[in-house]
Design a protein around this motif. Structure first.
Motif, PDB file in Angstrom:
ATOM      1  N   ILE A  64       0.859  -1.195   0.000  1.00 30.44           N
ATOM      2  CA  ILE A  64       0.000   0.000   0.000  1.00 30.44           C
ATOM      3  C   ILE A  64       0.893   1.243   0.000  1.00 30.44           C
ATOM      4  O   ILE A  64       1.576   1.538   0.993  1.00 30.44           O
ATOM      5  CB  ILE A  64      -0.916   0.009   1.239  1.00 30.44           C
ATOM      6  CG1 ILE A  64      -1.807  -1.244   1.236  1.00 30.44           C
ATOM      7  CG2 ILE A  64      -1.761   1.276   1.275  1.00 30.44           C
ATOM      8  CD1 ILE A  64      -2.644  -1.398   2.494  1.00 30.44           C
ATOM      9  N   PRO A  65       0.945   1.993  -1.116  1.00 29.60           N
ATOM     10  CA  PRO A  65       1.845   3.149  -1.215  1.00 29.60           C
ATOM     11  C   PRO A  65       1.649   4.171  -0.103  1.00 29.60           C
ATOM     12  O   PRO A  65       2.625   4.759   0.372  1.00 29.60           O
ATOM     13  CB  PRO A  65       1.502   3.738  -2.583  1.00 29.60           C
ATOM     14  CG  PRO A  65       0.936   2.586  -3.358  1.00 29.60           C
ATOM     15  CD  PRO A  65       0.202   1.752  -2.366  1.00 29.60           C
ATOM     16  N   ALA A  66       0.417   4.378   0.319  1.00 30.80           N
ATOM     17  CA  ALA A  66       0.154   5.394   1.346  1.00 30.80           C
ATOM     18  C   ALA A  66       0.809   5.036   2.675  1.00 30.80           C
ATOM     19  O   ALA A  66       1.087   5.912   3.500  1.00 30.80           O
ATOM     20  CB  ALA A  66      -1.356   5.563   1.538  1.00 30.80           C
ATOM     21  N   ILE A  67       1.032   3.764   2.914  1.00 32.69           N
ATOM     22  CA  ILE A  67       1.721   3.323   4.136  1.00 32.69           C
ATOM     23  C   ILE A  67       3.219   3.201   3.879  1.00 32.69           C
ATOM     24  O   ILE A  67       4.040   3.636   4.689  1.00 32.69           O
ATOM     25  CB  ILE A  67       1.146   1.971   4.627  1.00 32.69           C
ATOM     26  CG1 ILE A  67      -0.347   2.108   4.954  1.00 32.69           C
ATOM     27  CG2 ILE A  67       1.931   1.447   5.823  1.00 32.69           C
ATOM     28  CD1 ILE A  67      -1.012   0.788   5.324  1.00 32.69           C
ATOM     29  N   LYS A  69       5.367   4.515   1.586  1.00 32.61           N
ATOM     30  CA  LYS A  69       6.229   5.663   1.298  1.00 32.61           C
ATOM     31  C   LYS A  69       6.570   6.491   2.534  1.00 32.61           C
ATOM     32  O   LYS A  69       7.747   6.774   2.791  1.00 32.61           O
ATOM     33  CB  LYS A  69       5.595   6.523   0.207  1.00 32.61           C
ATOM     34  CG  LYS A  69       5.602   5.844  -1.158  1.00 32.61           C
ATOM     35  CD  LYS A  69       4.965   6.734  -2.219  1.00 32.61           C
ATOM     36  CE  LYS A  69       4.904   6.021  -3.566  1.00 32.61           C
ATOM     37  NZ  LYS A  69       4.267   6.868  -4.604  1.00 32.61           N
ATOM     38  N   PRO A  70       5.593   6.896   3.352  1.00 34.69           N
ATOM     39  CA  PRO A  70       5.973   7.732   4.508  1.00 34.69           C
ATOM     40  C   PRO A  70       6.630   6.949   5.639  1.00 34.69           C
ATOM     41  O   PRO A  70       7.484   7.487   6.354  1.00 34.69           O
ATOM     42  CB  PRO A  70       4.644   8.329   4.955  1.00 34.69           C
ATOM     43  CG  PRO A  70       3.614   7.368   4.483  1.00 34.69           C
ATOM     44  CD  PRO A  70       4.129   6.791   3.206  1.00 34.69           C
ATOM     45  N   LYS A 537       9.706  15.416  -3.768  1.00 40.73           N
ATOM     46  CA  LYS A 537       8.629  14.489  -4.103  1.00 40.73           C
ATOM     47  C   LYS A 537       9.040  13.550  -5.229  1.00 40.73           C
ATOM     48  O   LYS A 537       8.822  12.331  -5.155  1.00 40.73           O
ATOM     49  CB  LYS A 537       7.376  15.277  -4.492  1.00 40.73           C
ATOM     50  CG  LYS A 537       6.164  14.393  -4.755  1.00 40.73           C
ATOM     51  CD  LYS A 537       4.920  15.228  -5.061  1.00 40.73           C
ATOM     52  CE  LYS A 537       3.727  14.318  -5.334  1.00 40.73           C
ATOM     53  NZ  LYS A 537       2.508  15.099  -5.640  1.00 40.73           N
ATOM     54  N   GLU A 541       9.579   9.411  -5.146  1.00 46.13           N
ATOM     55  CA  GLU A 541       8.940   8.492  -6.087  1.00 46.13           C
ATOM     56  C   GLU A 541       9.988   7.609  -6.771  1.00 46.13           C
ATOM     57  O   GLU A 541       9.825   6.394  -6.876  1.00 46.13           O
ATOM     58  CB  GLU A 541       8.153   9.272  -7.147  1.00 46.13           C
ATOM     59  CG  GLU A 541       6.906   9.950  -6.621  1.00 46.13           C
ATOM     60  CD  GLU A 541       5.833   8.950  -6.254  1.00 46.13           C
ATOM     61  OE1 GLU A 541       5.787   7.854  -6.845  1.00 46.13           O
ATOM     62  OE2 GLU A 541       5.014   9.264  -5.356  1.00 46.13           O
TER      63      GLU A 541
END
Length: 823
Positions: A64-67, A69-70, A537, A541
């Motif tokens: 899950i990218p939202a989890i 990446k940060p 950013k 990525e």
């Protein structure tokens, strides 16, 4: 189903995914399907549940990218930025220039061998072959290396004229400017052939065609510079040299103290903007006879005459020899290999900005320019010179070892000599393949930074080892200099190639792996660029994508290393036939080992790695021998996989495998973090080391190839000067081999008769008379033995001189610097 079923499914799917580098989502889907199947088929359900939950806890957040990446990628990116080693200007420019060819495949740990085999077979054009068979052959016939190295300490005028007239200095210059416009392969073949008869002449021809004004102008010169200088260089009207190395700046060329200050001055009667130069260079080949000097210096603009930057950086310029203030020094004398070489100096030498290579626009870009041209030069001149010396050494020493007899046997039949002959033949085969491979890379449009360093280091090092073995085999024939000696000058000149274009010790310990680990790695350069991206950013990525690939890469290479280790590299797809397929599989294993070791070393040592020169050198040896073995297999494939060449191929491959495993073993035993070294050993050598150096039976087969006329021997010596003319002692000895082999049965019969037939004569002619009279040999056989005696005597005879012929009279007849007579 038992408790073992879900565990086995987990391990098999994990291993399959790791081996084939499947994405995390693919692995998760396969594992989920397998666990569902185990559940439905009645496997131990608590075990299925535990494996499923633990796998989900790892996979879901990462998918899950939202989890991801940060919480995962961003912190790792910050850590990576902190541990990213600082790069010097030299290192940064080296990484920004050059391109990556098949060496990049080796760093993946899973090379695409079909890509290698599909490269076009290197071939000369009809025009290039005609030049090799015509002017190059004629030049070789004219060369009297003894006269050059001992009598004149220079090429005679007629040789200089022939070289210029036939545009040997213009091989790389395009035809539109009067050059020959040859391919890198043709350049390689010409230098190789000339080097087989004289390293002095090959250096003289090689330098203008490698790093020098011609190549720099061709790539970077202004149109006006090209139109004026390139035709003059191609025709020999201008003899070029290039001044880079100085007393205080050798391998670290970016620290050169030579400088130029932007100012106004007089040039051809006009007051123009230019540069006032002060420089001191040494070891400059062709400097004593050069009419056009290329110069590297650091350019400064303290008064802001051409911009806002005071320290503009390394810049390249052209200086005609007759420029005021230019001082061409006396000659250096490089190890009895007296090619033209010497110092150049200048103080307050003014040139206009139009004399900068590429004009004022290229000011400060000199190191980038040099890096690209150095890569091409290293790929051709020095490897080709080593190839010519090794090939002629193999051919002639093999013939000598068959003709020369001791204790009634050819000396090549003794096992100790066989070992040396096998090393000569195997290394000559490897050098030839490697030097041709790098030339082919240049022709494909690559600027092979890493392969050029590999070729320069290993061709010259192996070339020195070959001539050392040659000297051991031929003994007294090699140490007595004179017109009959075919090896002595090569022995003396061997350290020259080791030293020039970057000292070999530094090339091995700093350059090969140091550059390759970043430039050739499929992910590290991408991660470095992402970490340095000013757009945070976009950098995140890019780092996210690269990190995922890098993790798959690392896990895969760890698994593949272990898998190949426990299976002995006997399982897995590979190209080639039944004979070569095991070699490709072995290289798959070692490529995975290299990729694993490189990743762990860079991750744990970070910027300290570049100071761990022993580790870097050993990993460089692994990369080098992977590349060399690839070149050897490519050569064997391109030549139609000849059956007769298999001993040479096998010797080269087994030697590389042995060196690779030795280097890996030494790297692991001495790894700076000892527990990590022990853990890596279990992955790399789970069943211990297995590769051994070529054995006695293989050594015998290779040595036998060198000592008898056959097609493999012909291919090994292809492209060197073997014409048996008066000035080619090696060619004459080589031409005697077939005659000696033909006469051996008669010789054996005659020698047996001397012991059993009561022949009483003591001198050879009288012994022959008795043997004919008693019917031991026929009159025709007598002629064979007389010819054999003549060619044997010619083969083993050495030169002698009157004392005055060896005296350097001109040196002793002049007052020496610092003496009262000189004052």
């Amino acid at each position: 189903m038992s408790i073992a079923a879900p565990i086995l499914a987990f391990l098999l799917i994990g291993g399959f995914a790791a081996y084939h580098r499947l994405r995390l989502a693919t692995w998760a889907a396969l594992l989920a399907a397998a666990l569902v199947a185990c559940w439905l088929l009645g496997a131990h359900r608590p075990t299925v549940a535990v494996i499923g939950i633990l796998s989900a806890l790892v996979a879901v957040p990462l998918l899950i990218p939202a989890i991801r990446k940060p919480l995962v990628v961003a912190p790792l990116l910050n850590v990576f930025r902190r541990i990213l080693p600082p790069l010097s200007q030299t290192e940064r420019i080296a990484l920004e220039t050059g391109s990556v060819g098949f060496e990049g495949e080796l760093f993946t740990g899973d090379p695409d061998w079909q890509m290698l085999l599909d490269y076009p077979k290197p071939q000369l054009t009809a025009e290039e072959q005609a030049f090799l068979d015509g002017p190059t052959e004629e030049l070789c016939r004219m060369i009297d290396d003894w006269a050059i190295t001992h009598v004149h300490a220079d090429l005679p005028p007629e040789l200089w004229d022939f070289i210029k007239k036939n545009r040997f200095f213009g091989m790389i210059i395009p035809k539109q400017y009067g050059g020959l416009g040859f391919s890198a392969l043709a350049h390689h073949k010409v230098i190789q052939k000339i080097a087989s008869v004289s390293s002095v002449v090959s250096s003289t021809v090689g330098v203008p065609n490698s790093l020098g004004p011609g190549e720099l102008l061709n790539h970077y010169g202004t149109q006006e510079q090209k139109d004026y200088y390139l035709p003059r260089l191609a025709s020999g009207q201008e003899v070029p040299c290039f001044g880079l190395t100085g007393p205080f700046a050798g391998s670290d060329a970016t620290s050169i103290p030579d400088f130029g200050i932007v100012c106004k001055g007089e040039w051809n009667g006009a007051n123009v903007l230019g540069v006032k130069l002060t420089f001191d260079k040494r070891y400059i080949t062709l400097a004593p006879v050069a009419t056009l000097i290329g110069l590297a210096f650091r350019m400064y603009d303290p008064d802001g005459l051409i911009g806002d930057t005071q320290d503009i950086g390394i810049t390249l310029a052209l200086l005609p020899r007759d420029t005021d203030g230019v001082e061409i020094g006396r000659r250096h004398f490089p190890l009895n290999s007296p090619f033209q070489n010497g110092p150049i100096r200048g103080r307050d030498v003014f040139i206009p900005l139009s004399q900068l290579i590429g004009g004022a626009e290229m000011a400060g870009k000199g190191w980038n320019m040099l890096n690209e041209c150095l890569a091409v030069g290293r790929s051709i001149t020095l490897p080709s010179t080593a190839s010519g010396g090794a090939k002629i050494g193999a051919r002639v020493t093999g013939a000598y070892a068959r003709i020369r007899k001791q204790f009634g046997l050819s000396i090549g039949r003794f096992e100790g000599v066989e070992e040396a002959l096998a090393r000569i033949g195997g290394k000559a085969y490897t050098i030839s393949a490697l030097s041709q491979a790098t030339a082919a890379a240049v022709d494909r449009g690559d600027v092979p930074s890493v392969p050029s360093a590999i070729a320069k280091y290993h061709c010259t090092s192996m070339g020195r080892e070959v001539v050392s073995d040659v000297m051991d085999v031929i003994g007294g024939k090699g140490i007595i200099l004179g017109p009959r000696n075919f090896a002595g000058r090569n022995w003396q000149a061997a350290p020259i190639s080791i030293t020039v274009e970057g000292a070999n010790i530094m090339t091995r310990s700093l350059l090969i792996f140091g550059q390759g680990a970043i430039l050739c790695h499929p992910w590290v350069m991408k991660e470095m660029k992402a970490a340095q991206d000013p757009d945070r950013k976009a950098g995140l990525e890019a780092f996210d994508e690269s990190l995922a690939g890098h993790v798959r890469f690392g896990i895969s290479n760890a698994f593949r290393s272990f898998w190949f280790g426990i299976t002995g590299s006997k399982i897995g797809g590979a190209p080639g036939d039944d004979y070569t397929r095991p070699f490709f599989r072995k290289l798959d294993r070692y490529a995975a080992n290299l990729a694993l070791m490189a990743d762990v070393s860079m991750l744990l040592l970070g910027g300290k790695l570049k100071f761990k020169e022993s580790l870097s050198g050993r990993l460089g040896d692994v990369l080098s021998h992977l590349y060399m073995a690839s070149a050897v297999l490519k050569r064997h494939h391109d030549e139609g996989a000849p059956e007769a060449d298999k001993p040479l191929l096998a010797w080269s491959m087994y030697n590389s495998f042995h060196v690779i495993e030795t280097a890996l073993s030494d790297a692991l035993r001495n790894f700076p973090i000892r527990p990590v070294g022990w853990a890596l050993w279990l992955l790399v050598f789970p069943l211990g080391r297995r590769a051994e150096a070529p054995g006695d039976r293989l050594n015998h087969r290779v040595a036998s190839l060198l000592m008898a006329p056959n097609e493999a021997r012909d291919r090994l010596g292809a492209g060197v000067f073997l014409t048996p003319c008066a000035n080619n002692p090696g060619g004459r000895i080589d031409s005697y081999l077939a005659k000696a082999v033909h006469a051996e049965p008669v010789e054996r019969k005659f020698l047996k008769a001397l012991k059993t037939k009561g022949i009483e004569a003591l001198e050879f002619p009288a012994q022959l008379d008795e043997a004919v009279a008693e019917g031991v040999i026929t009159a025709e056989e007598r002629k064979l033995l007389e010819e054999l005696r003549e060619i044997t005597l010619e083969t083993i005879t050495v030169d002698d001189f009157d004392s005055h012929e060896l005296r350097a009279a001109s040196y002793y007849d002049q007052p020496k610097p610092g003496t009262r007579e000189a004052a």
